[in-house]
Design a protein around this motif. Structure first.
Motif, PDB file in Angstrom:
ATOM      1  N   GLU A 141      -4.029  -7.818 -15.132  1.00  0.00           N
ATOM      2  CA  GLU A 141      -2.782  -7.406 -15.117  1.00  0.00           C
ATOM      3  C   GLU A 141      -2.524  -6.037 -15.291  1.00  0.00           C
ATOM      4  O   GLU A 141      -3.045  -5.814 -16.655  1.00  0.00           O
ATOM      5  CB  GLU A 141      -1.739  -8.317 -15.832  1.00  0.00           C
ATOM      6  CG  GLU A 141      -1.520  -9.706 -15.291  1.00  0.00           C
ATOM      7  CD  GLU A 141      -0.383 -10.604 -16.163  1.00  0.00           C
ATOM      8  OE1 GLU A 141       0.208  -9.666 -17.011  1.00  0.00           O
ATOM      9  OE2 GLU A 141      -0.223 -11.432 -16.040  1.00  0.00           O
ATOM     10  N   LEU A 142      -2.197  -4.984 -14.588  1.00  0.00           N
ATOM     11  CA  LEU A 142      -2.106  -3.478 -14.741  1.00  0.00           C
ATOM     12  C   LEU A 142      -0.645  -3.119 -14.804  1.00  0.00           C
ATOM     13  O   LEU A 142      -0.006  -3.528 -13.722  1.00  0.00           O
ATOM     14  CB  LEU A 142      -3.226  -2.737 -13.931  1.00  0.00           C
ATOM     15  CG  LEU A 142      -4.734  -3.339 -13.698  1.00  0.00           C
ATOM     16  CD1 LEU A 142      -5.301  -2.442 -12.887  1.00  0.00           C
ATOM     17  CD2 LEU A 142      -5.250  -3.260 -15.242  1.00  0.00           C
ATOM     18  N   THR A 143      -0.398  -2.004 -15.633  1.00  0.00           N
ATOM     19  CA  THR A 143       0.893  -1.521 -15.574  1.00  0.00           C
ATOM     20  C   THR A 143       0.775  -0.385 -14.661  1.00  0.00           C
ATOM     21  O   THR A 143       0.003   0.565 -14.732  1.00  0.00           O
ATOM     22  CB  THR A 143       1.421  -1.174 -16.775  1.00  0.00           C
ATOM     23  OG1 THR A 143       1.739  -2.156 -17.582  1.00  0.00           O
ATOM     24  CG2 THR A 143       2.778  -0.478 -16.715  1.00  0.00           C
ATOM     25  N   VAL A 144       1.384  -0.168 -13.446  1.00  0.00           N
ATOM     26  CA  VAL A 144       1.268   0.680 -12.486  1.00  0.00           C
ATOM     27  C   VAL A 144       2.661   1.434 -12.183  1.00  0.00           C
ATOM     28  O   VAL A 144       3.501   0.852 -12.563  1.00  0.00           O
ATOM     29  CB  VAL A 144       0.701   0.469 -11.176  1.00  0.00           C
ATOM     30  CG1 VAL A 144      -0.645  -0.234 -11.390  1.00  0.00           C
ATOM     31  CG2 VAL A 144       1.616  -1.110 -10.652  1.00  0.00           C
ATOM     32  N   THR A 145       2.578   2.570 -11.928  1.00  0.00           N
ATOM     33  CA  THR A 145       3.883   3.485 -11.600  1.00  0.00           C
ATOM     34  C   THR A 145       3.689   3.818  -9.889  1.00  0.00           C
ATOM     35  O   THR A 145       2.766   4.214  -9.373  1.00  0.00           O
ATOM     36  CB  THR A 145       3.989   4.672 -12.533  1.00  0.00           C
ATOM     37  OG1 THR A 145       3.828   4.376 -13.878  1.00  0.00           O
ATOM     38  CG2 THR A 145       5.112   5.473 -12.284  1.00  0.00           C
ATOM     39  N   ARG A 146       4.999   3.682  -9.433  1.00  0.00           N
ATOM     40  CA  ARG A 146       5.222   4.045  -8.037  1.00  0.00           C
ATOM     41  C   ARG A 146       5.169   5.723  -7.790  1.00  0.00           C
ATOM     42  O   ARG A 146       5.917   6.096  -8.494  1.00  0.00           O
ATOM     43  CB  ARG A 146       6.623   3.664  -7.507  1.00  0.00           C
ATOM     44  CG  ARG A 146       6.682   3.542  -5.919  1.00  0.00           C
ATOM     45  CD  ARG A 146       5.404   2.714  -5.288  1.00  0.00           C
ATOM     46  NE  ARG A 146       5.565   2.434  -4.009  1.00  0.00           N
ATOM     47  CZ  ARG A 146       4.677   1.786  -3.048  1.00  0.00           C
ATOM     48  NH1 ARG A 146       3.392   1.638  -3.753  1.00  0.00           N
ATOM     49  NH2 ARG A 146       4.848   1.650  -1.881  1.00  0.00           N
ATOM     50  N   GLY A 147       4.378   6.173  -7.105  1.00  0.00           N
ATOM     51  CA  GLY A 147       4.128   7.549  -6.898  1.00  0.00           C
ATOM     52  C   GLY A 147       4.114   7.945  -5.397  1.00  0.00           C
ATOM     53  O   GLY A 147       4.442   6.946  -4.555  1.00  0.00           O
ATOM     54  N   TRP A 148       3.972   9.046  -5.069  1.00  0.00           N
ATOM     55  CA  TRP A 148       3.847   9.589  -3.461  1.00  0.00           C
ATOM     56  C   TRP A 148       2.817  10.444  -3.228  1.00  0.00           C
ATOM     57  O   TRP A 148       2.360  11.214  -4.040  1.00  0.00           O
ATOM     58  CB  TRP A 148       5.285  10.436  -3.253  1.00  0.00           C
ATOM     59  CG  TRP A 148       6.465   9.470  -3.159  1.00  0.00           C
ATOM     60  CD1 TRP A 148       6.945   8.593  -2.274  1.00  0.00           C
ATOM     61  CD2 TRP A 148       7.468   9.230  -4.466  1.00  0.00           C
ATOM     62  NE1 TRP A 148       8.064   7.989  -2.599  1.00  0.00           N
ATOM     63  CE2 TRP A 148       8.420   8.259  -3.958  1.00  0.00           C
ATOM     64  CE3 TRP A 148       7.338   9.765  -5.730  1.00  0.00           C
ATOM     65  CZ2 TRP A 148       9.498   7.687  -4.798  1.00  0.00           C
ATOM     66  CZ3 TRP A 148       8.320   9.270  -6.661  1.00  0.00           C
ATOM     67  CH2 TRP A 148       9.230   8.380  -6.071  1.00  0.00           C
ATOM     68  N   GLN A 149       2.601  10.441  -2.004  1.00  0.00           N
ATOM     69  CA  GLN A 149       1.461  11.046  -1.469  1.00  0.00           C
ATOM     70  C   GLN A 149       1.956  11.880  -0.028  1.00  0.00           C
ATOM     71  O   GLN A 149       2.570  11.190   0.597  1.00  0.00           O
ATOM     72  CB  GLN A 149       0.089  10.430  -1.144  1.00  0.00           C
ATOM     73  CG  GLN A 149      -1.028  11.145  -0.467  1.00  0.00           C
ATOM     74  CD  GLN A 149      -1.414  12.458  -1.091  1.00  0.00           C
ATOM     75  OE1 GLN A 149      -1.713  12.661  -2.272  1.00  0.00           O
ATOM     76  NE2 GLN A 149      -1.577  13.476  -0.132  1.00  0.00           N
ATOM     77  N   LYS A 150       1.602  13.006  -0.165  1.00  0.00           N
ATOM     78  CA  LYS A 150       2.217  13.774   1.374  1.00  0.00           C
ATOM     79  C   LYS A 150       1.168  13.319   2.387  1.00  0.00           C
ATOM     80  O   LYS A 150      -0.227  13.382   2.291  1.00  0.00           O
ATOM     81  CB  LYS A 150       1.930  15.335   1.192  1.00  0.00           C
ATOM     82  CG  LYS A 150       3.188  15.600   0.274  1.00  0.00           C
ATOM     83  CD  LYS A 150       4.501  15.746   1.209  1.00  0.00           C
ATOM     84  CE  LYS A 150       5.722  16.674   0.468  1.00  0.00           C
ATOM     85  NZ  LYS A 150       6.803  16.580   1.212  1.00  0.00           N
ATOM     86  N   ASP A 151       1.583  13.028   3.528  1.00  0.00           N
ATOM     87  CA  ASP A 151       0.917  12.424   4.679  1.00  0.00           C
ATOM     88  C   ASP A 151       1.409  13.436   5.994  1.00  0.00           C
ATOM     89  O   ASP A 151       2.662  13.522   6.420  1.00  0.00           O
ATOM     90  CB  ASP A 151       0.991  11.122   5.076  1.00  0.00           C
ATOM     91  CG  ASP A 151       0.365  10.786   6.254  1.00  0.00           C
ATOM     92  OD1 ASP A 151      -0.170  11.628   7.271  1.00  0.00           O
ATOM     93  OD2 ASP A 151       0.086   9.648   6.455  1.00  0.00           O
ATOM     94  N   TYR A 152       0.658  14.174   6.525  1.00  0.00           N
ATOM     95  CA  TYR A 152       1.145  15.374   7.427  1.00  0.00           C
ATOM     96  C   TYR A 152       0.645  14.715   8.876  1.00  0.00           C
ATOM     97  O   TYR A 152       0.889  15.582   9.642  1.00  0.00           O
ATOM     98  CB  TYR A 152       0.390  16.648   7.348  1.00  0.00           C
ATOM     99  CG  TYR A 152       0.506  17.497   6.077  1.00  0.00           C
ATOM    100  CD1 TYR A 152       1.772  18.119   6.316  1.00  0.00           C
ATOM    101  CD2 TYR A 152       0.053  17.165   4.771  1.00  0.00           C
ATOM    102  CE1 TYR A 152       2.125  19.153   5.101  1.00  0.00           C
ATOM    103  CE2 TYR A 152       0.467  17.932   3.481  1.00  0.00           C
ATOM    104  CZ  TYR A 152       1.358  18.800   3.763  1.00  0.00           C
ATOM    105  OH  TYR A 152       1.829  19.442   2.854  1.00  0.00           O
ATOM    106  N   ARG A 153       0.533  13.603   9.268  1.00  0.00           N
ATOM    107  CA  ARG A 153       0.222  13.034  10.442  1.00  0.00           C
ATOM    108  C   ARG A 153       1.391  13.034  11.257  1.00  0.00           C
ATOM    109  O   ARG A 153       1.379  13.530  12.458  1.00  0.00           O
ATOM    110  CB  ARG A 153      -0.021  11.668  10.391  1.00  0.00           C
ATOM    111  CG  ARG A 153      -1.759  11.710   9.940  1.00  0.00           C
ATOM    112  CD  ARG A 153      -2.158  10.140  10.098  1.00  0.00           C
ATOM    113  NE  ARG A 153      -1.459   9.754   8.909  1.00  0.00           N
ATOM    114  CZ  ARG A 153      -1.758   8.107   8.588  1.00  0.00           C
ATOM    115  NH1 ARG A 153      -2.630   7.563   9.619  1.00  0.00           N
ATOM    116  NH2 ARG A 153      -1.231   7.422   7.731  1.00  0.00           N
TER     117      ARG A 153
END
Length: 874
Positions: free
Chosen positions: A827-839
């Motif tokens: 069980e891991l604590t994770v955080t929602r993030g974003w990555q740019k996708d240029y497609r």
């Protein structure tokens, strides 16, 4: 060897660029040790690959001149040069784009090559390249053409002029014709009695083969001479069996229809010669014209009709109307061409209109037989300058007067003519134009052209096909069919799965064929090259569209231009609208695109605040090519999980100089390690120093290959041999076990053996930036080719991975919720993030969410991150 020492930067091949043979000049110790043309002909369609190899035997850089004699009837499809194993491939581009590259190269003083007119059947392309001592260079050219039938034979013309003795010289021609071959011959203008036996010729049923491979001694002009006999034209001629008037072939949704009936009665012809006798024709030109006409009169038959019209300042006729070619009339005609030359004015309009009026009257008054072929042949060496002199007006009047009833053949004598005008006017009137070269054999040129059109066998030939089944049909209506020629029509099926066609020809002969019959006819031969009928269709379509475009204007010309350009680029033909560009060290170059759809599930790269943002490039297919963006706080590592339609990301925080193991496959022997670099100094606000990858090492221990990539250069070590490139180079390198493509200042693509491929992206920042410096990003292609034992910070994720997200709840950042991830039974604590996708949005990018794993990927990666620190790149 370093590419930056190579003088050649740019080559452009423009239409109508067709090649016959290489001509490499000897320059201070350059040895041409191999020349070969390998030609494969299938159903009249020829693909030729010409390869020439040279080596610098000197002890310093030497220049090799590369001269190519190009036949005007074919399309180049590929050209490349290889220097010490580094291949510079050709790319076909729209001509204006290629022109910009050419002008850029010239403005920088770099070497460039162009096609220029050089002969009757050929054009010449010349380029030079500097090669280092002991270095080797290979030139390779591929071209395709549809062999035309004239005087009962198909002919392939090859220009041979190596200018030195060549150790390995060979011409090899293989022919396959499903109708069967009836005759095959090869001859050369330079062939002596001794060389005659060197030409090896065999043919049986459907296959034919020609080989010409003279030894060094056989190439010599004399026993002890160093000069080569090989200087002239090499011609291959053949014909096929004809049990029916035509032959129909179907392959992969395309068809080709050959129509060449035999044993037809000749049609009587009505021929008017319209001859320019203005002042510019004085001297040898008028004498050669007279000589040719006298010989032509010997070939005119008793049932033909003829007349002569002469124009200078005025228009003169031999007879007021067409007369029959009786022996008495021919004797009188032979006395008439004792021309006098008039003032230096050219009433071309008056001469040509007089000829048309005479033919119209002959038909209206039934002077000539109803079933007869009418032809106008005009010869001029100048431009209209009296009467109506505007060429567009002349064309309009002529087209209206002929009404498509008579083909007009325009012969331009010398180089003072407006050849474009003559060509357009001829094409608009179902004829063609031909340039007559001012030389000692001009009379023979004139007579040779007449021989081509002197025997019409059929008029108004039209081949019919089911309209609802065929699209993209090439020209199927022809004014005349001449003895010894052949009509070729090609098309494609509306339904690509259709495999049967019925055609009706001009003799009311019905032909049926299906794909199975064609396949059966071809099953025994080895000369098929791809979808040859489709390429034959494209060749013929482009050729005919270009012909239409010559006389077109306005919107029609724009539409034809677009259609030709589209087909030329699709089928990679060098045409008048495209150029083939071979580029080395240029400011303007190809995009160096990478198709993101080819990327693996694991993608890796670093992004930091302040780094210059680079919008992604577009691929030739219109898809967005992925280049790394530069957003503060983005992760180093991104792991796509396709079955979840989601992604996981994490950072590795270590100090500059540390080397991390990214991929390690003990089965294939491939390893990838990366060395961290940091900012120029720590950020004064955060007191932190970002790190990212500044050096990558990719190796295959089984092949003893090592590739080191930094933000400045690329070094290849093959055993003890090293080769270096910079990011200013554009390179394609292919050698045993290694393929390397460098797209200048953008990225490189690397593959070793049969394993995975890698893409390394160069990220450049403003050189005066106070913190950041250039760095690298890495992608892995075809990761499935690595073994199940592959490991490393990236390699471990080449295997299937799954996870579950539970208990999504607000985190420290209101915009980034936290959650519990169940992965690897942890069980891991994770955080929602974003990555740019240029497609999807090449300008701004699209935010793609990922789950960020904290603490250097703890719990996600096997072991702890420090387990992946290694001592060196290799």
């Amino acid at each position: 060897y370093r590419p930056k020492e190579t003088a050649v930067s740019y080559i452009t091949i423009t239409a109508s660029s067709f090649f016959s043979f290489f001509n490499l000049q000897v320059v201070n110790g350059i040895e041409i040790y191999s020349m070969k043309i390998d030609s494969k002909v299938t159903s009249r369609f020829a693909r030729n690959v010409i390869t020439s190899r040279a080596v610098n035997r000197g002890n310093m850089h030497k220049e090799v001149f590369f001269d190519v004699e190009l036949p005007k009837t074919a399309f180049i499809t590929n050209f490349s040069m290889t220097i010490d194993g580094v291949t510079y491939p050709g790319n076909i581009k729209e001509k204006e784009a290629a022109k910009q590259e050419y002008e850029k190269a010239v403005s920088k003083g770099q070497t460039a090559g162009l096609v220029k007119a050089s002969g009757r059947k050929t054009e010449k392309f010349t380029v030079s390249v500097n090669i280092a001592a002991a270095s080797k260079v290979t030139f390779e050219l591929t071209y395709e053409e549809l062999l035309k039938r004239q005087f009962g034979k198909y002919e392939m013309f090859i220009k041979v002029k190596p200018k030195q003795l060549v150790k390995d010289f060979e011409i090899d021609v293989s022919i396959f014709e499903p109708q069967g071959i009836t005759e095959l011959e090869a001859e050369g203008t330079f062939i002596t009695n001794d060389l005659q036996n060197v030409i090896k010729k065999t043919f049986s049923d459907k296959k034919g083969h020609i080989s010409f491979k003279p030894t060094l001694d056989q190439q010599r002009t004399c026993a002890n001479c160093s000069q080569s006999l090989l200087d002239g034209d090499f011609t291959v001629k053949y014909d096929v069996k004809r049990t029916t008037p035509d032959n129909l072939q179907i392959v992969n949704g395309y068809f080709v229809h050959f129509f060449a009936p035999t044993n037809l009665p000749q049609l009587p012809k009505n021929i008017i010669f319209v001859i320019d006798i203005s002042g510019s024709m004085s001297g040898r030109e008028i004498e050669q014209t007279r000589e040719a006409l006298l010989k032509i009169l010997d070939d005119i038959r008793d049932d033909d009709f003829l007349n002569f019209i002469l124009f200078g300042s005025d228009v003169h006729t031999w007879k007021e109307k067409l007369i029959r070619a009786t022996p008495e009339n021919l004797d009188e005609a032979r006395k008439f061409p004792n021309f006098s030359v008039y003032l230096a004015v050219t009433n071309l309009y008056g001469g040509i209109m007089k000829g048309i009026e005479m033919l119209n009257a002959a038909h209206e008054e039934n002077v000539v037989p109803k079933r007869s072929a009418s032809i106008i042949i005009m010869l001029t060496d100048g431009q209209p300058n009296v009467g109506i002199s505007d060429t567009q007006d002349i064309r309009a009047h002529v087209k209206k007067a002929t009404e498509g009833k008579y083909p007009l053949y325009n012969l331009g004598f010398g180089y003072g003519v407006d050849y474009g005008f003559l060509e357009k006017m001829a094409l608009e009137n179902k004829g063609l134009a031909r340039r007559i070269y001012p030389d000692s054999d001009s009379a023979l040129q004139l007579q040779g052209f007449y021989d081509e059109v002197s025997n019409p066998m059929l008029m108004d030939v039209e081949l019919h096909y089911p309209e609802n089944e065929i699209s993209g049909l090439t020209k199927n209506s022809f004014k005349h069919f001449y003895d010894g020629s052949e009509i070729v029509v090609a098309g494609r099926f509306v339904d690509i799965n259709q495999n049967r066609l019925t055609a009706n020809d001009a003799l009311s002969f019905t032909t049926q064929q299906d794909a199975e019959q064609t396949a059966k006819a071809f099953q025994e031969q080895e000369y098929i090259f791809g979808d040859y009928i489709e390429r034959l269709w494209a060749y013929l379509t482009i050729e005919q569209l270009l012909e239409k475009r010559t006389a077109a204007t306005g919107e029609e010309k724009e539409n034809l231009t677009a259609e030709v350009l589209d087909l030329s680029l699709k089928y990679k033909f060098v045409t008048p609208l495209t150029s083939m560009v071979v580029t080395k060290r240029l400011e303007i170059h190809g995009n160096g695109w990478i198709n993101l759809t080819d990327f693996p599930v694991v993608q890796f790269g670093t992004r930091h605040k302040g780094i210059r943002k680079g919008a992604p490039n577009r691929s030739p297919t219109g898809q967005t090519a992925y280049l790394l963006s530069n957003i503060d706080g983005d992760p180093h590592f991104i792991i796509s999980v396709p079955q979840k339609e989601d992604a996981i990301c994490f950072n590795i925080n270590e100090k500059p100089g540390d080397v991390l193991s990214l991929i390690n496959d003990p089965v294939t022997g491939i390893t990838v390690n990366g060395e961290l670099i940091g900012d120029k100094r720590a950020n004064s606000d955060t007191k932190t120093q970002n790190t990212y990858f500044g050096k990558l090492g990719i190796a295959n221990k089984h092949l003893n290959l090592k590739v080191t990539v930094t933000s400045e250069k690329i070094t290849i070590q093959n055993g003890n041999e090293k080769t270096a490139f910079t990011w200013l180079d554009s390179v394609t390198l292919q050698q045993e076990g290694l393929t390397l493509i460098i797209n200048r200042e953008k990225n490189l693509v690397l593959s070793m053996g049969g394993g995975a491929s890698f893409v390394i992206v160069l990220h450049q920042v403003w050189k005066k930036h106070p913190l950041q410096q250039d760095f690298l990003g890495l992608y892995t292609l075809k990761s499935h080719k690595l073994s199940e034992q592959t490991h490393g910070l990236l390699g471990q994720f080449f295997h299937p991975i799954d996870f579950t997200i539970l208990e999504i709840h607000p985190g420290s950042d209101p915009k980034k919720p936290d959650a519990t991830m169940i992965i690897k039974n942890k069980e891991l604590t994770v955080t929602r993030g974003w990555q740019k996708d240029y497609r999807k949005d090449p300008k701004h990018g699209v935010d793609i969410p990922c789950w960020f794993v904290h603490n250097n990927g703890a719990g996600l990666i096997d072991g702890v991150h420090t387990d992946y620190i290694v001592s060196s790149l290799f």
